[in-house]
Design a protein around this motif. Structure first.
Motif, PDB file in Angstrom:
ATOM      1  N   ILE A  54     -15.970  -0.902  14.964  1.00 58.39           N
ATOM      2  CA  ILE A  54     -17.307  -1.358  15.369  1.00 58.39           C
ATOM      3  C   ILE A  54     -18.305  -0.215  15.194  1.00 58.39           C
ATOM      4  N   ALA A  55     -17.894   0.999  15.514  1.00 61.76           N
ATOM      5  CA  ALA A  55     -18.823   2.133  15.429  1.00 61.76           C
ATOM      6  C   ALA A  55     -19.213   2.435  13.990  1.00 61.76           C
ATOM      7  N   ASP A  56     -18.313   2.228  13.044  1.00 57.81           N
ATOM      8  CA  ASP A  56     -18.598   2.596  11.651  1.00 57.81           C
ATOM      9  C   ASP A  56     -19.180   1.450  10.833  1.00 57.81           C
ATOM     10  N   ALA A  57     -19.160   0.233  11.402  1.00 60.53           N
ATOM     11  CA  ALA A  57     -19.461  -0.942  10.577  1.00 60.53           C
ATOM     12  C   ALA A  57     -20.947  -1.118  10.291  1.00 60.53           C
ATOM     13  N   ASP A  58     -21.248  -1.528   9.070  1.00 66.47           N
ATOM     14  CA  ASP A  58     -22.614  -1.924   8.714  1.00 66.47           C
ATOM     15  C   ASP A  58     -22.884  -3.328   9.229  1.00 66.47           C
TER      16      ASP A  58
ATOM     17  N   GLY B 127     -16.788  -7.660   4.711  1.00 62.38           N
ATOM     18  CA  GLY B 127     -16.424  -6.244   4.922  1.00 62.38           C
ATOM     19  C   GLY B 127     -16.894  -5.780   6.291  1.00 62.38           C
ATOM     20  N   ALA B 128     -16.813  -6.684   7.272  1.00 61.79           N
ATOM     21  CA  ALA B 128     -17.388  -6.399   8.598  1.00 61.79           C
ATOM     22  C   ALA B 128     -16.312  -6.092   9.623  1.00 61.79           C
ATOM     23  N   ALA B 129     -16.748  -5.553  10.768  1.00 58.62           N
ATOM     24  CA  ALA B 129     -15.860  -5.390  11.921  1.00 58.62           C
ATOM     25  C   ALA B 129     -15.961  -6.644  12.789  1.00 58.62           C
ATOM     26  N   THR B 130     -14.917  -6.934  13.548  1.00 55.80           N
ATOM     27  CA  THR B 130     -14.982  -8.074  14.471  1.00 55.80           C
ATOM     28  C   THR B 130     -15.226  -7.569  15.892  1.00 55.80           C
ATOM     29  N   ALA B 131     -15.987  -8.385  16.654  1.00 59.83           N
ATOM     30  CA  ALA B 131     -16.289  -8.025  18.042  1.00 59.83           C
ATOM     31  C   ALA B 131     -16.277  -9.296  18.867  1.00 59.83           C
ATOM     32  N   CYS B 132     -16.414  -9.172  20.191  1.00 58.68           N
ATOM     33  CA  CYS B 132     -16.434 -10.367  21.041  1.00 58.68           C
ATOM     34  C   CYS B 132     -17.188 -10.088  22.333  1.00 58.68           C
ATOM     35  N   SER B 133     -17.476 -11.195  23.046  1.00 61.13           N
ATOM     36  CA  SER B 133     -18.142 -11.044  24.346  1.00 61.13           C
ATOM     37  C   SER B 133     -17.092 -10.669  25.395  1.00 61.13           C
ATOM     38  N   LYS B 134     -17.573 -10.271  26.563  1.00 61.35           N
ATOM     39  CA  LYS B 134     -16.670  -9.789  27.623  1.00 61.35           C
ATOM     40  C   LYS B 134     -15.670 -10.855  28.089  1.00 61.35           C
ATOM     41  N   PRO B 135     -16.126 -12.100  28.398  1.00 66.01           N
ATOM     42  CA  PRO B 135     -15.130 -13.067  28.875  1.00 66.01           C
ATOM     43  C   PRO B 135     -14.003 -13.301  27.879  1.00 66.01           C
ATOM     44  N   VAL B 136     -14.329 -13.207  26.605  1.00 70.93           N
ATOM     45  CA  VAL B 136     -13.313 -13.429  25.570  1.00 70.93           C
ATOM     46  C   VAL B 136     -12.204 -12.373  25.671  1.00 70.93           C
ATOM     47  N   SER B 137     -12.599 -11.113  25.886  1.00 72.24           N
ATOM     48  CA  SER B 137     -11.551 -10.090  26.002  1.00 72.24           C
ATOM     49  C   SER B 137     -10.911 -10.161  27.395  1.00 72.24           C
TER      50      SER B 137
ATOM     51  N   GLU C  72     -12.515  -4.831  21.294  1.00 69.50           N
ATOM     52  CA  GLU C  72     -13.575  -5.594  20.595  1.00 69.50           C
ATOM     53  C   GLU C  72     -14.722  -5.989  21.528  1.00 69.50           C
ATOM     54  N   HIS C  73     -14.560  -5.755  22.812  1.00 71.14           N
ATOM     55  CA  HIS C  73     -15.600  -6.163  23.775  1.00 71.14           C
ATOM     56  C   HIS C  73     -16.858  -5.308  23.596  1.00 71.14           C
ATOM     57  N   VAL C  74     -17.984  -5.986  23.327  1.00 71.36           N
ATOM     58  CA  VAL C  74     -19.251  -5.251  23.167  1.00 71.36           C
ATOM     59  C   VAL C  74     -20.234  -5.675  24.254  1.00 71.36           C
ATOM     60  N   GLY C  75     -21.161  -4.800  24.551  1.00 75.43           N
ATOM     61  CA  GLY C  75     -22.161  -5.104  25.578  1.00 75.43           C
ATOM     62  C   GLY C  75     -22.338  -3.939  26.518  1.00 75.43           C
ATOM     63  N   GLN C  76     -22.989  -4.228  27.618  1.00 71.48           N
ATOM     64  CA  GLN C  76     -23.319  -3.188  28.595  1.00 71.48           C
ATOM     65  C   GLN C  76     -22.069  -2.472  29.104  1.00 71.48           C
ATOM     66  N   THR C  77     -21.002  -3.245  29.342  1.00 69.97           N
ATOM     67  CA  THR C  77     -19.773  -2.627  29.853  1.00 69.97           C
ATOM     68  C   THR C  77     -18.723  -2.463  28.752  1.00 69.97           C
TER      69      THR C  77
END
Ligand SMILES: Cc1cc2nc3c(=O)[nH]c(=O)nc-3n(C[C@H](O)[C@H](O)[C@H](O)COP(=O)(O)OP(=O)(O)OC[C@H]3O[C@@H](n4cnc5c(N)ncnc54)[C@H](O)[C@@H]3O)c2cc1C
Length: 316
Positions: free
Chosen positions: A194-198, A224-234, A243-248
């Motif tokens: 996630i940190a390196d992805a365009d 050619g992307a990274a995958t991420a998700c919301s908090k409830p998903v993780s 993969e959890h992204v957001g404030q926390t």
């Protein structure tokens, strides 16, 4: 007086952030009328930094420095800082660089400013603009002292090629021992981080269950992307916590962020705000995420995503 860039590598290869920090460092060194010195540890493709204008490249080779620790790396960098009469140190915004910045500032008795988003507004006094409050605000900060350490927010400065003729040097330095040793690093996957992805393709509870994530992975692969998700998903174990992204969770500062079946709660937006272009796909036209989006598609992800994958594959 010179500018020093700490050029990060992974498995011996320079990371994308090293080209961003070198591009920033070159522009700053030109404004200061000084030289750009790039320093890396155990890196095999360090000569690439010449493409970004390095005037000198220092490769620190040591099996004791194979894995990052803030203490050991800081002590080596502090010796280069003294030897080369460095006035500004530039770091990326990686987790390692954040530790390094604080440690280095401590042992060199200097100031450290993180999340810088542009070249300094003024050189004397040295004033930088930095993002704060999870990218909801900017602060203008003056840094004093002979040595300034700044870390650049991901994707905030464009990568610019700039021919340099940096000589690669090995240096003599004293190593310090660390109070802990990294014995093994096992990466969870070889995918784009996630940190390196365009581009980041992110999905939420709207996907209904982990069995539907093959669509997200396929879309990410085509782009050619990274995958991420919301908090409830993780939290529900549909996806790994990494993969959890957001404030926390992890912050995202990609060029393109595609949010699928995510409502756009304030805690989610807090972590992805600094992405440049946000595309939202949601079946509810009232979903709050649309207010923060650059482009929005109202519709069912289960219809749109397969169609999008087919269109992208056809274009390739
Ligand atoms: C202290 C705190 C910290 C938090 N930190 C975070 C954080 O870091 N990151 C984070 O993400 N959340 C965080 N949250 C949780 C946050 O408040 C939300 O609850 C969460 O982001 C909602 O996740 P979601 O959008 O996946 O799910 P939901 O809110 O349930 O949204 C699902 C969305 O999917 C859409 N949808 C449904 N079916 C479809 C379909 N077939 N096609 C397209 N769209 C569809 C719906 O319209 C809806 O908008 C935090 C909460 C608290 C209290």
């Amino acid at each position: 007086m010179s500018v020093l860039v700490y050029s990060e590598s992974e498995n011996g290869k320079l990371k994308k952030s090293s080209f961003e920090t070198a591009s920033y460092g070159k522009a700053l060194s030109q404004e200061l009328g000084s030289k750009l010195i790039c320093v890396s540890f155990n890196c095999s493709d360090i000569e690439l930094l010449n493409k970004y204008g390095a005037d000198k490249i220092v490769n620190v080779e040591s099996s004791n420095l194979k894995d990052f620790t803030a203490k050991t790396y800081s002590h080596v960098l502090s010796q280069v800082i003294e030897k080369e009469n460095i006035s500004v140190v530039i770091l990326s915004s990686s987790a390692d660089a954040k530790y390094l910045g604080a440690y280095l500032a401590g042992i060199t008795d200097s100031s450290y400013i993180s999340n810088v988003v542009a070249l300094p507004e003024s050189l004397n006094p040295f004033i930088v603009r930095r993002s704060c409050f999870t990218n909801k605000a900017f602060s203008t900060t003056e840094i004093n002292g002979n040595l300034k350490i700044i870390s650049i927010s991901s994707n905030s400065y464009e990568i610019n090629e700039n021919n340099g003729d940096g000589v690669i040097e090995n240096i003599d330095y004293n190593e310090v021992s660390s109070t802990f040793k990294v014995s093994n690093v096992e990466k969870q996957s070889a995918k784009v981080t996630i940190a390196d992805a365009d581009i980041v393709v992110s999905a939420g509870r709207g996907l209904k269950g982990p069995e539907h994530w093959h669509m997200i992975e396929e879309l990410a692969e085509v782009l050619g992307a990274a995958t991420a998700c919301s908090k409830p998903v993780s939290d529900m174990g549909w996806r790994p916590h990494s993969e959890h992204v957001g404030q926390t969770g992890k912050p995202v500062a990609s060029n393109l962020y595609i949010a699928i079946g995510i409502s756009g709660a304030i805690q989610h937006l807090a972590g992805i705000n600094s992405s440049k272009v946000k595309v939202v796909i949601n079946s509810d036209p009232e979903a709050p995420f649309f207010k923060a989006a650059d482009y929005g598609v109202v519709g069912d992800a289960f219809d749109i995503i397969p169609e999008l994958i087919n269109k992208l594959k056809a274009r390739k």
